[in-house]
Design an enzyme around this catalytic site. Structure first.
Site, PDB file in Angstrom:
ATOM      1  CB  CYS A 118      18.989  40.542  -7.765  1.00 10.21           C
ATOM      2  SG  CYS A 118      20.538  41.129  -7.128  1.00 10.21           S
ATOM      3  CB  CYS A 125      12.107  43.452  -6.851  1.00  4.35           C
ATOM      4  SG  CYS A 125      10.545  42.736  -7.259  1.00  4.35           S
TER       5      CYS A 125
END
Lengths: 393, 218
Positions: B128, B54
């Site tokens: 994020c 990710c």
């Protein structure tokens, strides 16, 4: 602080020769080429001369050049223009996965909104398309092939002449996005065999907001912008005369200098790549070692993230670029690096250096000196410790 | 977004980060001198969150004063962009300043608290890169496990919302943290409510709740 600009694939500065050439077109020769008085005619003459100059460089007719406002617009005109003109003949277009969004997004739009079918060809580990896959993908209803000349992120140069030969054999139109290649590669359209070709000014030391589409005379092309009859009815709107004169000047100089400059830059590029790969463990070259743009060095570093590297480089005055997710609005890492089969872990840590006319060996040496320390610092801070083997390399 | 969240846009040498973010990014606090030191470090609790796939991984080490129930030391490692590194660094400062944070309070730290201390972050960076609070909760739970205080381990009360797909309130919270703002966006990410239509009102309520919890009221 000295600043080292290694992001020429994003845009170049405007070279002094271009600045000088366009100066008369602001106050003195400011006319509208469509006007029927002497001031308008002067502008028209400049436009004609620029068009002729570019035609002779591309080895085509002046009427085959359509000036636009950017590389993106030229790609849109090529793809949508052909698609709408030939939609009754067929609705299948072939492109490939590492194209710029200026090609991918119009294709996706045609797919979604107008029921076109798009084939996205795979690329190999180095970013090169498979010619056999291309030939197999061509169908009776294929109306266009659009494959870039050279990739903007990893610098890979596609076999354009061979693609053109395949397109010709199957009587399919072929467009190439040559934005990254125009400054340093062959752009003779007859030698290349292309039907449509996109070039823009902002990568070849001309102005931003300038571009052109070469479209072979017989190419069916529907305009995107309707209005006046400028650009042979293919792109309405008063011509950006200064920008066009600048584009012609820049293209002429680039092609005149290209062999010498390509040789100089390739040597610097290889020196940079060789030293970074040697000095930084767990670093991986993206793209092809030989079939790449003379000014592109794209390298991934394991265990660290691209944006973090970029900011540390910027603090040292070094301007580069990354395909990391953190700098994209989609929060997805580079589609180009993923298309070459690289895992996500690698796509996150990619840095692109793109060299230019003013790049010196001293500047490259500075990067070689600074970057290993930056990577070392970020790696010390990182909880990730991947091996090349773990990520399949 | 709340006033304090507005990114310190441009101005600072053209960056999208505030001076404070840059300071914590270039001079991260509470880090190890080397990877070897990290390996030898005797922590009372360790927590990790994220994955290199990710693009973000945060790892936290804590030492706890057993008598006062406060965090004595908090060290970190982060793989990620500037805001990820800076927000984890700031988190370690918040956890250890003023004699150390009480564990019960530390469990309640939110991305919003960290962002406020950083003087804001660019909006698209928020979901994020601010995951440090989760790593801290992991580390505290790890400490509770090691010290056999099982009753204190926070399970964060998971409850199934979409009965067909077994989607929980935690999944919805995750989606909100990943940037989803509307029911449609969460449905796109999780397929929630496609089969089990009864869960839609509850889902919408939870989206509002988690958006306020993490990002404040509009």
């Amino acid at each position: 602080m000295q600043r080292i600009y290694l992001d020429h694939a994003a845009t170049t500065y405007t070279r002094p020769e271009v600045k000088k050439a366009i100066m008369p077109f602001f106050e003195e020769n400011f006319g509208n080429p469509g006007s029927f008085h002497s001031i308008g005619l002067e502008a028209k003459k400049a436009l004609l001369e620029a068009r002729k100059k570019i035609a002779s460089i591309l080895n085509c007719e002046p009427e085959e050049i359509i000036f636009t406002g950017s590389g993106t617009e030229s790609c849109n005109l090529a793809i949508k223009g052909v698609a709408f003109a030939l939609r009754k003949k067929g609705k299948h277009i072939i492109t490939q996965k590492t194209e710029h969004h200026a090609v991918l997004h119009p294709c996706e739009w045609l797919e979604k909104e107008f029921g076109f079918e798009i084939t996205y060809l795979d690329v190999d580990r180095f970013g090169i398309v498979d010619l056999r896959q291309l030939e197999n993908a061509i169908r009776k209803d294929t109306i266009l092939i659009s494959i870039m000349y050279a990739n903007n992120e990893i610098g890979t140069i596609q076999p354009i002449k061979k693609i053109a030969a395949i397109a010709k054999k199957h009587k399919v139109l072929f467009h190439t996005d040559a934005c990254q290649a125009a400054g340093l590669e062959e752009i003779d359209v007859k030698k290349l065999g292309v039907d449509l070709m996109t070039i823009n000014g902002s990568k070849i030391y001309a102005l931003k907001g300038t571009g052109l589409l070469f479209a072979k005379k017989s190419t069916p092309l529907m305009p995107l912008i309707h209005g006046g009859s400028q650009e042979f009815g293919k792109r309405a709107g008063t011509e950006n005369v200064a920008g066009i004169v600048g584009l012609a000047t820049a293209l002429e100089l680039a092609q005149k200098e290209r062999f010498k400059e390509a040789k100089r830059l390739s040597a610097l590029r290889d020196y940079l790549i060789k030293n970074l790969l040697k000095k930084i463990p767990k670093s991986i070259l993206q793209g092809h070692s030989k079939k790449r743009l003379p000014n592109n060095a794209a390298i991934s570093f394991l265990d660290v993230e691209g944006e973090a590297i970029l900011l540390y480089l910027d603090r040292e005055g070094i301007c580069a670029s990354t395909g990391s997710a953190c700098t994209s609005s989609s929060l997805e890492p580079s589609h180009v690096i993923l298309a070459t089969g690289m895992p996500y872990e690698i796509a996150h840590g990619n840095i692109r250096f793109s060299l230019g006319k003013k790049t010196t060996k001293k500047e490259i040496d500075f990067v070689i000196k600074k970057l290993p320390k930056i990577i070392e610092k970020l790696r010390k801070l990182s909880p990730v410790e991947l091996s090349k083997k773990e990520v399949g390399l | 977004m709340k006033q304090g969240f507005k990114p310190d846009v441009i101005g600072n040498e053209g960056w999208f980060y505030s001076e404070k973010v840059k300071d914590h990014f270039f001079n991260p606090r509470n880090i190890f001198k080397s990877k070897a030191e990290a390996k030898k470090y005797k922590a009372d609790g360790i927590g990790t969150i994220g994955s290199p796939i990710c693009g973000d991984v945060m790892k936290l080490w804590i030492k706890v004063d057993k008598k006062t129930d406060r965090i004595k030391e908090c060290k970190f490692q982060t793989f990620g962009c500037a805001s990820a590194i800076a927000s984890t660094s700031m988190l370690t400062v918040m956890a250890t300043e003023k004699g150390g944070m009480k564990l019960d309070k530390a469990l309640k730290l939110t991305p919003k608290d960290i962002m406020e201390r950083l003087g804001g972050l660019p909006e698209r960076k928020v979901h994020c890169s601010v995951l440090g609070d989760k790593a801290l909760r992991e580390a505290i739970n790890d400490y509770f496990r090691k010290t056999r205080q099982f009753e204190r381990i926070s399970g964060e009360g998971t409850k199934i919302i979409d009965k067909a797909l077994k989607i929980t309130n935690k999944d919805i919270e995750e989606a909100v943290l990943e940037g989803a703002k509307t029911f449609e966006e969460i449905q796109k990410m999780t397929k929630i409510g496609i089969q089990d239509k009864n869960c839609i009102p509850e889902t919408k309520r939870l989206i509002k709740y988690y958006r306020e919890k993490h990002f404040g009221k509009n």
